[in-house]
Write an enzyme that holds these catalytic residues in place. Structure first.
Site, PDB file in Angstrom:
ATOM      1  N   ASP A 181       0.887  -1.152  -0.029  1.00  0.00           N
ATOM      2  CA  ASP A 181      -0.072  -0.147  -0.049  1.00  0.00           C
ATOM      3  C   ASP A 181       0.936   1.253   0.056  1.00  0.00           C
ATOM      4  OD1 ASP A 181      -2.248   1.732   0.324  1.00  0.00           O
ATOM      5  OD2 ASP A 181      -1.829   1.891   2.456  1.00  0.00           O
ATOM      6  N   ASP A 183       0.055   5.125   1.007  1.00  0.00           N
ATOM      7  CA  ASP A 183      -0.505   6.148   2.075  1.00  0.00           C
ATOM      8  C   ASP A 183      -0.125   5.463   3.420  1.00  0.00           C
ATOM      9  OD1 ASP A 183      -1.580   8.702   0.614  1.00  0.00           O
ATOM     10  OD2 ASP A 183      -2.159   7.116  -0.522  1.00  0.00           O
TER      11      ASP A 183
END
Length: 388
Positions: A181, A183
């Protein structure tokens, strides 16, 4: 049952000790049934299980031990002349930027004991940056991994030490793909929050985020509503925010090391391609999937182009990448921090909640909450001297 002899030798480590004893046993025509060796801070510990055929063997080994300055002991054992029963093998990998305390070790070994898990060996994996231990374990019965994980998470919260309890099988040492991922995982912070603050709509965007986290809005709906509030945001300010983004501690070391070892890497993000693409180039990441923002000239139109990369899509993308690379899902590592990462973390062979929200830590099979992202290298069984 037949009587065998367990020889244990210990003392200062030096080259040639093991070879010398095995040559003696060969000359005595004694069969080695099993053996184990470890070294700890310059001291060698050698155990040899023998099927003694020759009465001279004890005196020969005593003489050899004396030559090398080793302590010697011999214990007769009754060993069943049959195949050993199948055991389930596991490894508990523990790591801390500081110290793995006695209190933690006492608690974690007690947890294993309470679940009927036997510790067969402990290997030190420490290097200059992290203290790390691998506890090689076994059990006569299959172990409920999530029950162990719950106990480990409680201990991690108390002692601030990260740990992963995994099956000690071929796949632990044969990972091929790591999916990140972006953020609050690969980078520190949330890009959309930075955009909102710069556009003067921070409170409005946060309110939508809270509603989504409370289950009042789905991810797609929340994303569209927040992006709509960014209408008119200029490209020049986007670039300013991009230059302020910081990688999570240890992320670059993790990626450089696994790339050196031949892993493929991917960013699969519910964030924005505009910010993820420079990261992909900077870090040499192989694949990128993220959301595309729509433009009206040099300002944002307030719309997202194409399908949203949401929780379900993340899991589908991970599976598709595994198929493309012709690998098993057990050979995939996934790292994320949010609820929309959970399906992806569940799909991967090693899914890690990284400095994650409480819900994600509770539901993911593994968590890393205290150390840098490079701690994951220890979970993969990669020794510190291989780090980039």
């Amino acid at each position: 049952m037949k009587e065998s002899l367990l020889i244990t030798l210990s003392g200062p480590e030096r080259p040639g000790i093991t070879s010398a004893f095995l040559k003696d046993l060969s000359r005595c025509q004694v069969q080695v049934l099993d053996l184990g060796l470890s070294t700890v801070h310059g001291q060698i510990f050698l155990s040899i299980l023998l099927d003694p055929q020759n009465g001279q063997v004890i005196e020969v080994l005593k003489d050899e031990a004396s030559k090398h300055g080793l302590t010697w002991s011999g214990v007769p054992l009754k060993v069943a002349a049959r195949q050993l029963p199948k055991v389930h093998r596991y490894v508990l990998s523990c790591a801390s930027p500081l110290l793995i305390t006695t209190q933690y070790l006492a608690a974690v070994t007690g947890l294993l004991c309470d679940h009927g898990i036997k510790i067969d060996r402990i290997d030190s994996k420490s290097d200059a940056t992290l203290k790390a231990l691998d506890l090689i374990c076994s059990s006569a019965v299959d172990v409920n991994l999530m029950r162990i994980k719950t106990g480990l998470m409680d201990l991690s919260n108390v002692h601030k030490i990260d740990a992963a309890f995994m099956e000690d099988d071929l796949f632990r040492y044969n990972k091929k793909l790591i999916v990140f991922d972006m953020d609050s995982t690969l980078i520190q912070g949330e890009v959309i929050d930075e955009l909102a603050k710069a556009h003067g709509i921070g409170d409005q965007v946060r309110a939508i985020t809270v509603r989504a986290m409370n289950g009042e809005l789905g991810f797609d709906q929340a994303l569209h509503q927040r992006v709509a509030l960014l209408k008119g945001f200029p490209r020049s300010k986007m670039d300013e925010i991009h230059h302020k983004l910081k990688l999570s501690p240890g992320a670059e070391k993790l990626i450089q090391t696994v790339r050196k070892l031949g892993f493929k890497t991917a960013i699969v993000s519910g964030g924005f391609h505009y910010f993820a693409e420079p990261l992909r180039k900077q870090l040499g990441i192989d694949y990128l999937f993220a959301n595309d923002l729509d433009w009206d000239g040099d300002v944002l139109s307030g719309k997202v182009k194409g399908p949203v990369v949401n929780a379900e899509q993340k899991a589908v993308i991970l599976e598709t990448l595994a198929q493309k690379e012709n690998i098993y899902l057990q050979q995939v590592v996934a790292i994320g921090d949010g609820a929309n990462d959970l399906p992806m973390l569940a799909k991967a062979g090693l899914g890690i909640a990284f400095h994650a929200k409480e819900k994600v830590k509770n539901e993911a099979r593994h968590q890393l909450s205290h150390g840098p992202m490079s701690t994951i290298l220890y979970f993969l069984g990669i020794p510190g001297d291989h780090f980039a």
